[in-house]
Design a protein around this motif. Structure first.
Motif, PDB file in Angstrom:
ATOM      1  N   GLN A 150      -2.110  17.475  -0.386  1.00 56.18           N
ATOM      2  CA  GLN A 150      -1.754  16.521  -1.418  1.00 56.18           C
ATOM      3  C   GLN A 150      -0.265  16.539  -1.756  1.00 56.18           C
ATOM      4  O   GLN A 150       0.127  16.037  -2.793  1.00 56.18           O
ATOM      5  CB  GLN A 150      -2.559  16.802  -2.693  1.00 56.18           C
ATOM      6  N   GLY A 151       0.565  17.103  -0.894  1.00 54.79           N
ATOM      7  CA  GLY A 151       2.002  17.114  -1.179  1.00 54.79           C
ATOM      8  C   GLY A 151       2.631  15.775  -0.896  1.00 54.79           C
ATOM      9  O   GLY A 151       2.067  14.922  -0.231  1.00 54.79           O
ATOM     10  N   MET A 152       3.830  15.597  -1.428  1.00 56.82           N
ATOM     11  CA  MET A 152       4.573  14.368  -1.133  1.00 56.82           C
ATOM     12  C   MET A 152       4.987  14.399   0.332  1.00 56.82           C
ATOM     13  O   MET A 152       5.203  15.449   0.908  1.00 56.82           O
ATOM     14  CB  MET A 152       5.815  14.292  -2.015  1.00 56.82           C
ATOM     15  N   ARG A 153       5.088  13.234   0.914  1.00 54.76           N
ATOM     16  CA  ARG A 153       5.459  13.196   2.339  1.00 54.76           C
ATOM     17  C   ARG A 153       6.883  13.625   2.535  1.00 54.76           C
ATOM     18  O   ARG A 153       7.712  13.524   1.664  1.00 54.76           O
ATOM     19  CB  ARG A 153       5.240  11.810   2.913  1.00 54.76           C
ATOM     20  N   MET A 170       3.154   6.158  -5.448  1.00 53.68           N
ATOM     21  CA  MET A 170       3.004   6.308  -6.902  1.00 53.68           C
ATOM     22  C   MET A 170       1.872   7.281  -7.217  1.00 53.68           C
ATOM     23  O   MET A 170       1.995   8.136  -8.119  1.00 53.68           O
ATOM     24  CB  MET A 170       2.737   4.944  -7.546  1.00 53.68           C
ATOM     25  N   ALA A 171       0.780   7.186  -6.493  1.00 49.68           N
ATOM     26  CA  ALA A 171      -0.354   8.085  -6.722  1.00 49.68           C
ATOM     27  C   ALA A 171       0.059   9.539  -6.527  1.00 49.68           C
ATOM     28  O   ALA A 171      -0.259  10.414  -7.345  1.00 49.68           O
ATOM     29  CB  ALA A 171      -1.501   7.724  -5.780  1.00 49.68           C
ATOM     30  N   GLN A 172       0.781   9.811  -5.449  1.00 48.37           N
ATOM     31  CA  GLN A 172       1.195  11.193  -5.182  1.00 48.37           C
ATOM     32  C   GLN A 172       2.229  11.676  -6.197  1.00 48.37           C
ATOM     33  O   GLN A 172       2.210  12.845  -6.602  1.00 48.37           O
ATOM     34  CB  GLN A 172       1.758  11.292  -3.761  1.00 48.37           C
ATOM     35  N   LEU A 173       3.100  10.791  -6.628  1.00 45.19           N
ATOM     36  CA  LEU A 173       4.097  11.164  -7.634  1.00 45.19           C
ATOM     37  C   LEU A 173       3.405  11.559  -8.942  1.00 45.19           C
ATOM     38  O   LEU A 173       3.761  12.556  -9.578  1.00 45.19           O
ATOM     39  CB  LEU A 173       5.055   9.993  -7.866  1.00 45.19           C
ATOM     40  N   ASP A 222       0.815  -1.220   0.000  1.00 42.93           N
ATOM     41  CA  ASP A 222       0.000   0.000   0.000  1.00 42.93           C
ATOM     42  C   ASP A 222       0.849   1.270   0.000  1.00 42.93           C
ATOM     43  O   ASP A 222       0.473   2.283  -0.595  1.00 42.93           O
ATOM     44  CB  ASP A 222      -0.958   0.007   1.193  1.00 42.93           C
ATOM     45  N   ILE A 223       2.014   1.223   0.635  1.00 44.62           N
ATOM     46  CA  ILE A 223       2.887   2.406   0.667  1.00 44.62           C
ATOM     47  C   ILE A 223       3.398   2.728  -0.731  1.00 44.62           C
ATOM     48  O   ILE A 223       3.430   3.889  -1.155  1.00 44.62           O
ATOM     49  CB  ILE A 223       4.063   2.182   1.639  1.00 44.62           C
ATOM     50  N   ALA A 247      -3.359   9.213 -11.300  1.00 41.68           N
ATOM     51  CA  ALA A 247      -3.194   9.288  -9.840  1.00 41.68           C
ATOM     52  C   ALA A 247      -4.445   8.780  -9.135  1.00 41.68           C
ATOM     53  O   ALA A 247      -4.360   8.067  -8.131  1.00 41.68           O
ATOM     54  CB  ALA A 247      -2.896  10.720  -9.424  1.00 41.68           C
ATOM     55  N   LEU A 248      -5.613   9.142  -9.668  1.00 45.36           N
ATOM     56  CA  LEU A 248      -6.872   8.729  -9.053  1.00 45.36           C
ATOM     57  C   LEU A 248      -6.970   7.204  -8.975  1.00 45.36           C
ATOM     58  O   LEU A 248      -7.394   6.642  -7.957  1.00 45.36           O
ATOM     59  CB  LEU A 248      -8.046   9.296  -9.852  1.00 45.36           C
ATOM     60  N   LYS A 249      -6.545   6.512 -10.038  1.00 45.82           N
ATOM     61  CA  LYS A 249      -6.605   5.050 -10.045  1.00 45.82           C
ATOM     62  C   LYS A 249      -5.743   4.459  -8.925  1.00 45.82           C
ATOM     63  O   LYS A 249      -6.137   3.495  -8.267  1.00 45.82           O
ATOM     64  CB  LYS A 249      -6.138   4.511 -11.402  1.00 45.82           C
ATOM     65  N   TYR A 250      -4.575   5.048  -8.704  1.00 44.90           N
ATOM     66  CA  TYR A 250      -3.689   4.533  -7.657  1.00 44.90           C
ATOM     67  C   TYR A 250      -4.225   4.847  -6.261  1.00 44.90           C
ATOM     68  O   TYR A 250      -4.092   4.027  -5.341  1.00 44.90           O
ATOM     69  CB  TYR A 250      -2.274   5.091  -7.839  1.00 44.90           C
TER      70      TYR A 250
END
Length: 614
Positions: free
Chosen positions: A611-614, A545-548, A539-540, A558-561
């Motif tokens: 919605q930023g990258m961690r 990948m979604a956020q990237l 899941d991580i 992104a929505l699919k991920y």
């Protein structure tokens, strides 16, 4: 990683729009005297200084309401009496013609139309002023009537929005939606109307629609309105919770990714198999003990197939019975895998049975404590740790997992003490050292944290985990080159030591480092794709990948991920978190489709909040 934000209760935006008011705020005439208004529903009537002016499609007509009416001279009265009915009509017609014709000839038609518009506009403004006063007096129905008359004179988004405020005060949410929709039809960037409609949709439990309006409002305002931003966050959670419940209700119970299972199982110190379950023991594979041993052997493979086989074997062992002194251990193992599948109630029953059969099996108390903690039962977790210590005070696992409880609750001082106690009791468990270093880092004692990691790398120089976690701390300090070096070391060690059950987290972390350091989206994507080939259900990796993709503006992908991440989540909290990102992304797409003019602004702001990258 980000903490939850406390959202204050939403205060409905019901303040009237007072912009574009006429500078003349003189007292208004008696509207009740104009009884023809509602009947016609096409003309606007008002009285000023004794003159009634009817504004209609036929033009502007003046009727004098002079106090001398009925006091004609005697000669005129006699003349009127002598005139026939036909003659009186003709005389009146001729008189009106004489009065109006010269004016029409001298005034161009365009000016006449402009005069009509100005009269309507002035009249509508006075009606609005009266409506505002009625609203201020909480005479909402009267205000609704006045705004309605103003709209007939001049359809204006402010008039519709103000009437919606009246319906808002009365709790008539359908009417609020109707009027704000009309206002937005005239001005689709009218923020007050968007906020009012969002509030109405929320009361109607149409959360997705409310989220769309609140998001559009935030974009128009550049996310400067804190109350609107909070509304978006609250609505995201409501949409996610509603969808998350549906997912949970229909979710098939299954094990999470091998990476997750491995990380959970290795948080307990490895112990030799119980006596009688060794590989060399003479056991019938179709017996309870035989299946229990088969489950342990499958679990040691550290692969998805191995974990699935272990779960089935532990279930079968308890079905076959004949476990003797291993019955408590069998309940412990079945409870563990039920917990991992998300079957919390059944898992707790198994662990209850385990401690009932064998109170000295402290691992059952520890696992039950972690389950209590996951559902927010801090007291239950603390009680189980105390019970475990009553039976075996020198079990280092008790202190390690109690430290985890303190860490989650941000009680870092207590966590550090328990991690150190766990190390004192057993120097050879790497994760006590790693977690102590991470805790010291969280406490702000960076030098101590780095020293702990250097000692740990020296002691466990062949273990990939220490390099991976140390790399994370270096990445947090923006020491990108050093962090990537540590991630690469961890990746190579994972390949050598666990070719079939590789931990993909170093791959994910390296992808993050490359993105943050060089914005190298292409290489970061390749690493994440590789991680997902090795562990498709990590899941991580999916969420990263979604956020990237989102950072690159690949919103649909992104929505699919994000939706996939929600499917892979185990608990309600994890599902809601993943769905919050999914719904934020979906809303971003809808905003771009419904408000094309806002798309560039949205991209300039970097997307929706959180919605930023961690």
């Amino acid at each position: 990683m980000s903490g939850e934000r406390t959202i204050p209760p939403f205060a409905p935006n019901t303040a009237l729009d007072t912009s574009s008011l006429s500078s003349q705020s003189s007292s208004l005439p008696l509207w009740d005297r104009l009884s023809s208004w509602a009947a016609e529903n096409k003309a606007a009537v008002y009285t000023i200084a004794g003159i009634a002016i009817v504004v209609s499609g036929a033009g502007i007509l003046y009727y004098r309401s002079d106090s001398r009416t009925g006091r004609d001279s005697g000669a005129e009265a006699d003349a009127k009496k002598k005139a026939s009915k036909k003659e009186r009509k003709k005389a009146k017609k001729d008189k009106d013609k004489d009065q109006t014709q010269p004016e029409s000839k001298n005034v161009p038609e365009g000016q006449q139309q402009e005069a009509k518009r100005n009269e309507r506009k002035e009249y509508a403004t006075k009606l609005k002023i009266a409506g505002n006063k009625a609203y201020g007096d909480k005479s909402y129905n009267e205000a609704i009537d006045l705004y309605g008359k103003a709209i007939l004179c001049k359809p204006d988004p402010i008039f519709y929005s103000n009437r919606a405020a009246c319906y808002n005060a009365l709790g008539n949410w359908d009417k609020v939606v109707e009027d704000t929709t009309a206002a937005l039809g005239l001005d689709n960037e009218y923020v007050k109307a968007l906020n009012r409609r969002a509030n109405a949709y929320e009361h109607l439990k149409q959360y997705s629609e409310a989220l769309l309006d609140a998001t559009a409002s935030c974009i128009i305002d550049g996310f400067r309105n804190e109350q609107s931003v909070q509304s978006v966050e609250r609505l995201l959670k409501k949409v996610a919770e509603a969808k998350g419940k549906a997912i949970l209700d229909g979710k098939q119970k299954r094990l999470p990714s091998p990476t997750f299972v491995t990380n959970y199982l290795q948080s307990f110190r490895p112990r030799p198999r119980p006596e009688g379950l060794e590989e060399t023991a003479d056991l019938n594979e179709d017996s309870g003990k035989g299946q229990l041993r088969a489950g342990l052997a499958a679990m040691e493979k550290k692969t998805g197939e191995g974990y699935d086989a272990a779960s089935k074997a532990f279930d079968k062992a308890l079905e076959l019975r004949d476990l003797d002194e291993h019955e408590a251990f069998a309940y412990n193992m079945r409870g563990t895998f039920r917990y991992l599948r998300g079957e919390h109630a059944d898992a707790l029953k198994d662990l209850d049975k385990s401690v009932e059969l064998q109170p000295s099996l402290t691992q059952s108390y520890i696992k039950r404590a972690s389950m209590h903690l996951e559902v927010g039962n801090r007291e239950g977790a603390a009680a189980d740790f105390e019970k475990a210590m009553e039976h075996k005070q020198d079990d280092p696992d008790i202190y390690y997992h109690r430290a985890q409880l303190h860490f989650i609750l941000a009680e870092f001082g207590d966590a550090a003490k328990d991690y150190q106690k766990s190390i004192d009791l057993d120097q050879d468990f790497i994760f006590s050292h790693i977690q102590l270093g991470v805790t010291q880092y969280k406490m702000g004692t960076i030098a101590s944290s780095m020293a702990t990691f250097r000692r740990t790398m020296k002691k466990f120089d062949k273990m990939p985990d220490v390099y991976n976690y140390y790399g994370e701390l270096l990445l947090d300090q923006q020491k990108y080159s050093e962090a990537i070096e540590k991630f690469e070391t961890a990746i190579e060690m994972e390949k050598q030591t666990k070719p079939l059950g590789m931990n993909v987290l170093p791959l994910v972390n390296k992808a993050l480092a490359l993105f943050q350091w060089k914005q190298d989206f292409q290489e970061a994507e390749k690493l994440l794709q590789k991680a997902l080939i090795i562990d498709p259900e990590c899941d991580i990796a999916v969420a990263t990948m979604a956020q990237l993709l989102l950072q690159q503006g690949k919103v649909t992908e992104a929505l699919k991920y994000f939706e996939r991440a929600a499917e892979l989540s185990r608990t309600e909290g994890e599902i809601v978190n993943a769905l919050s990102y999914a719904e934020a992304t979906r809303t971003q797409l809808e905003v771009q489709e419904k408000y094309p003019q806002l798309a560039n602004r949205l991209q300039g702001m970097g997307g929706l909040p959180g919605q930023g990258m961690r």
